[in-house]
Design a protein around this motif. Sequence first.
Motif, PDB file in Angstrom:
ATOM      1  N   ASN A 203       0.848  -1.198   0.000  1.00 19.97           N
ATOM      2  CA  ASN A 203       0.000   0.000   0.000  1.00 19.97           C
ATOM      3  C   ASN A 203       0.881   1.245   0.000  1.00 19.97           C
ATOM      4  OD1 ASN A 203      -2.390   1.582   0.142  1.00 19.97           O
ATOM      5  ND2 ASN A 203      -2.222   1.709   2.363  1.00 19.97           N
ATOM      6  N   GLY A 204       1.513   1.508  -1.130  1.00 23.60           N
ATOM      7  CA  GLY A 204       2.307   2.728  -1.259  1.00 23.60           C
ATOM      8  C   GLY A 204       3.790   2.488  -1.351  1.00 23.60           C
ATOM      9  N   ARG A 261       0.517  10.266 -21.942  1.00 24.90           N
ATOM     10  CA  ARG A 261       1.881   9.763 -21.768  1.00 24.90           C
ATOM     11  C   ARG A 261       1.986   8.838 -20.561  1.00 24.90           C
ATOM     12  NH1 ARG A 261       4.470  15.648 -20.134  1.00 24.90           N
ATOM     13  NH2 ARG A 261       4.169  15.506 -17.869  1.00 24.90           N
ATOM     14  N   GLU A 262       1.241   9.110 -19.485  1.00 27.62           N
ATOM     15  CA  GLU A 262       1.317   8.260 -18.310  1.00 27.62           C
ATOM     16  C   GLU A 262       0.588   6.938 -18.547  1.00 27.62           C
ATOM     17  OE1 GLU A 262       0.241  10.575 -14.826  1.00 27.62           O
ATOM     18  OE2 GLU A 262       1.620  12.193 -15.426  1.00 27.62           O
ATOM     19  N   ARG A 263      -0.507   6.985 -19.311  1.00 30.17           N
ATOM     20  CA  ARG A 263      -1.204   5.744 -19.648  1.00 30.17           C
ATOM     21  C   ARG A 263      -0.335   4.866 -20.535  1.00 30.17           C
ATOM     22  NH1 ARG A 263      -5.446   7.892 -21.017  1.00 30.17           N
ATOM     23  NH2 ARG A 263      -6.591   7.616 -19.067  1.00 30.17           N
ATOM     24  N   GLU A 264       0.368   5.466 -21.488  1.00 31.56           N
ATOM     25  CA  GLU A 264       1.245   4.696 -22.373  1.00 31.56           C
ATOM     26  C   GLU A 264       2.363   4.033 -21.558  1.00 31.56           C
ATOM     27  OE1 GLU A 264       4.271   3.409 -25.014  1.00 31.56           O
ATOM     28  OE2 GLU A 264       4.563   5.023 -23.548  1.00 31.56           O
ATOM     29  N   LEU A 265       2.894   4.739 -20.574  1.00 30.20           N
ATOM     30  CA  LEU A 265       3.937   4.168 -19.723  1.00 30.20           C
ATOM     31  C   LEU A 265       3.388   2.999 -18.920  1.00 30.20           C
ATOM     32  CD1 LEU A 265       6.784   4.300 -18.435  1.00 30.20           C
ATOM     33  CD2 LEU A 265       5.809   5.878 -16.741  1.00 30.20           C
ATOM     34  N   GLU A 266       2.210   3.181 -18.360  1.00 31.30           N
ATOM     35  CA  GLU A 266       1.610   2.130 -17.524  1.00 31.30           C
ATOM     36  C   GLU A 266       1.280   0.887 -18.344  1.00 31.30           C
ATOM     37  OE1 GLU A 266       0.282   0.064 -14.345  1.00 31.30           O
ATOM     38  OE2 GLU A 266       1.280   2.018 -14.253  1.00 31.30           O
ATOM     39  N   GLU A 267       0.807   1.096 -19.566  1.00 25.47           N
ATOM     40  CA  GLU A 267       0.365  -0.038 -20.379  1.00 25.47           C
ATOM     41  C   GLU A 267       1.507  -0.708 -21.130  1.00 25.47           C
ATOM     42  OE1 GLU A 267      -2.650   1.605 -22.880  1.00 25.47           O
ATOM     43  OE2 GLU A 267      -4.142   1.748 -21.266  1.00 25.47           O
ATOM     44  N   ASN A 268       2.506   0.072 -21.557  1.00 26.07           N
ATOM     45  CA  ASN A 268       3.543  -0.473 -22.437  1.00 26.07           C
ATOM     46  C   ASN A 268       4.956  -0.371 -21.881  1.00 26.07           C
ATOM     47  OD1 ASN A 268       1.580  -0.968 -24.525  1.00 26.07           O
ATOM     48  ND2 ASN A 268       1.616   1.240 -24.943  1.00 26.07           N
ATOM     49  N   GLY A 269       5.130   0.300 -20.757  1.00 26.46           N
ATOM     50  CA  GLY A 269       6.473   0.474 -20.215  1.00 26.46           C
ATOM     51  C   GLY A 269       7.065  -0.841 -19.746  1.00 26.46           C
ATOM     52  N   LEU A 270       8.354  -0.987 -19.923  1.00 28.67           N
ATOM     53  CA  LEU A 270       9.031  -2.185 -19.449  1.00 28.67           C
ATOM     54  C   LEU A 270       8.943  -2.267 -17.935  1.00 28.67           C
ATOM     55  CD1 LEU A 270      12.263  -1.986 -21.642  1.00 28.67           C
ATOM     56  CD2 LEU A 270      10.294  -3.496 -21.992  1.00 28.67           C
ATOM     57  N   LYS A 271       8.570  -3.426 -17.432  1.00 25.40           N
ATOM     58  CA  LYS A 271       8.458  -3.576 -15.986  1.00 25.40           C
ATOM     59  C   LYS A 271       9.806  -3.400 -15.306  1.00 25.40           C
ATOM     60  CE  LYS A 271       4.131  -4.115 -16.383  1.00 25.40           C
ATOM     61  NZ  LYS A 271       3.278  -2.945 -16.085  1.00 25.40           N
ATOM     62  N   SER A 272      10.897  -3.543 -16.092  1.00 23.16           N
ATOM     63  CA  SER A 272      12.221  -3.329 -15.508  1.00 23.16           C
ATOM     64  C   SER A 272      12.443  -1.869 -15.155  1.00 23.16           C
ATOM     65  CB  SER A 272      13.306  -3.796 -16.471  1.00 23.16           C
ATOM     66  OG  SER A 272      13.277  -3.042 -17.666  1.00 23.16           O
ATOM     67  N   LEU A 273      11.528  -0.968 -15.610  1.00 25.75           N
ATOM     68  CA  LEU A 273      11.648   0.438 -15.225  1.00 25.75           C
ATOM     69  C   LEU A 273      11.379   0.629 -13.743  1.00 25.75           C
ATOM     70  CD1 LEU A 273       9.894   2.232 -18.223  1.00 25.75           C
ATOM     71  CD2 LEU A 273      12.318   2.190 -17.695  1.00 25.75           C
ATOM     72  N   SER A 281       5.669  -3.393  -5.942  1.00 25.47           N
ATOM     73  CA  SER A 281       4.393  -2.840  -5.479  1.00 25.47           C
ATOM     74  C   SER A 281       4.171  -1.398  -5.913  1.00 25.47           C
ATOM     75  CB  SER A 281       4.306  -2.918  -3.946  1.00 25.47           C
ATOM     76  OG  SER A 281       5.247  -2.042  -3.359  1.00 25.47           O
ATOM     77  N   ARG A 282       5.171  -0.784  -6.561  1.00 25.71           N
ATOM     78  CA  ARG A 282       5.027   0.614  -6.941  1.00 25.71           C
ATOM     79  C   ARG A 282       4.607   0.713  -8.398  1.00 25.71           C
ATOM     80  NH1 ARG A 282       8.327   5.098  -4.435  1.00 25.71           N
ATOM     81  NH2 ARG A 282       6.191   5.771  -4.220  1.00 25.71           N
ATOM     82  N   PRO A 283       3.476   1.369  -8.684  1.00 27.58           N
ATOM     83  CA  PRO A 283       3.012   1.469 -10.073  1.00 27.58           C
ATOM     84  C   PRO A 283       3.928   2.358 -10.895  1.00 27.58           C
ATOM     85  CG  PRO A 283       1.705   2.890  -8.645  1.00 27.58           C
ATOM     86  CD  PRO A 283       2.610   2.093  -7.739  1.00 27.58           C
TER      87      PRO A 283
END
Length: 533
Positions: A203-204, A261-273, A281-283
Amino acid sequence: MAQHGSRLVVPIDVTKKPRQQKLPLHNRWHPDIPPVAQVTVGEVFRVEMVDFSGGGITKEYTAEDIKYSDQSVSQFTKNSSMAPRTPKLVVPIDLKKKPWEQKLPLHNRWHPEIPPVAAVKTGEVFRVEMVDWTAGAIKDDNSASDVKHLDLSTVHYLSGPIRVVDEEGEAAKPGDLLVVEICNLGPLPGDEWGFTAIFDRENGGGFLTDHFPCATKAIWYFEGIYAYSPHIPGVRFPGITHPGIIGTAPSMELLNIWNERERELEENGLKSLKLCEVLHSRPLANLPLTKGCLLGKIPEGTQEWEKIANEAARTIPGRENGGNCDIKNLSRGSKIYLPVFVEGANFSTGDMHFSQGDGEVSFCGAIEMSGFLELKCEIIRGGMKEYLTPMGPTPLHVNPIFEIGPMEPRFSEWLVFEGISVDESGRQHYLDASVAYKRAVLNAIDYLSKFGYSKEQVYLLLSCCPCEGRISGIVDAPNAVATLAIPTAIFDQDIRPKTKKVPVGPRVVRNPDIPRCSYDGDLPITKNPGATG
């Protein structure tokens, strides 16, 4: 735990003569003048006072009151035409009420259609009061359960928006620069305490959530400019009080840029970011969310509310409008040059901090508090184009300028910890300043734990004390170098390396540790194989 506000022992009513005060004043020294109040050693108390003339010198542009002060005080006071310098209260706060129950409702999203709750003119000094960022959800007690279960969809609670017009009544316009000067600030009277916390990893989380997954907190009490905590004894430091959030409303065009831009990062960004590939746990971003949404004067449940709630940006990150920048030196005398995107600027502020370390590394890392700002605004017409160069594809891709004020504690001795972009597993990262800063913070935590503190205590301390973070090197591949400088004067013992054995613990009776909760998740925890303890 008892609240540590100062007790008023000598009140003053400036509309009354010295001899008419509730507790009459005196102007002679004599052993037989009786006391008017009594205090106990150790308690913080407040004494109010008139100026040395007892109000005889007025605000008139004349010296007549000085020459004839006894004869003319009442006449000049009564007939004074000078504009009062007392700040105009434009956003009042009642700490007994919820954010949506305030006389001027608060908001926790950015959107151009959230209506202003007040208007101010350039040149006038005005006062904005605000709740802490959780609106009282975190309590002054010895439990961290309130931190563990905090609903983060509701934060931050902001005061405003405030419309700004010039002296002729013409509003700030898109393309202008809004200059906001911080004239004064502090905790709300009677609420002189704050908190620092580590959020539960589910949670955060926080910067070091892979090392510290449990929800914990420390309560701090204020004595003038100083803060101390019964949960982290042996330290005391002056705070550089500042607003964590101050910004203007985005235009619809800018809001769409943010969301896309934030939606594109959330949907397509590499999880290694996600930092070091372990902060699971951090989005990657915090997208618009109707849950917990508060839109000021717009009533929940209406068609308008539904539309705006689905579009409005969360207040979590700083953006082109300023917002959650968490600049710890933004205190008295500072100026913020904010770009204006909508008519009136519609600026908002909140998230008051008594003190903060660079990076606010535990996420709830400042000493969070309720508070007030006394501000003054100016408008630089066309200032965006003149002073801000877009760092992106549109004229909206700009960032504010911050002018730091002269009020700062004087520290002359620092202990500096270095970090490089090699993580705890020994893996090399390429010029990664975040990994380097993480390593510097971990080095500092492990070192200070040798002096009798738990690592959680040190983590919270480094989040909120006035330590200085730096990117010291960003060009020498493959290692970025980051440093964390800690003022040694905040400790009641010498923390420097020495030839004799390190003393065990601070020279005070202390709690075994800070209030904490268990961690009930199952995400992997990072262990540093070389760490002590």
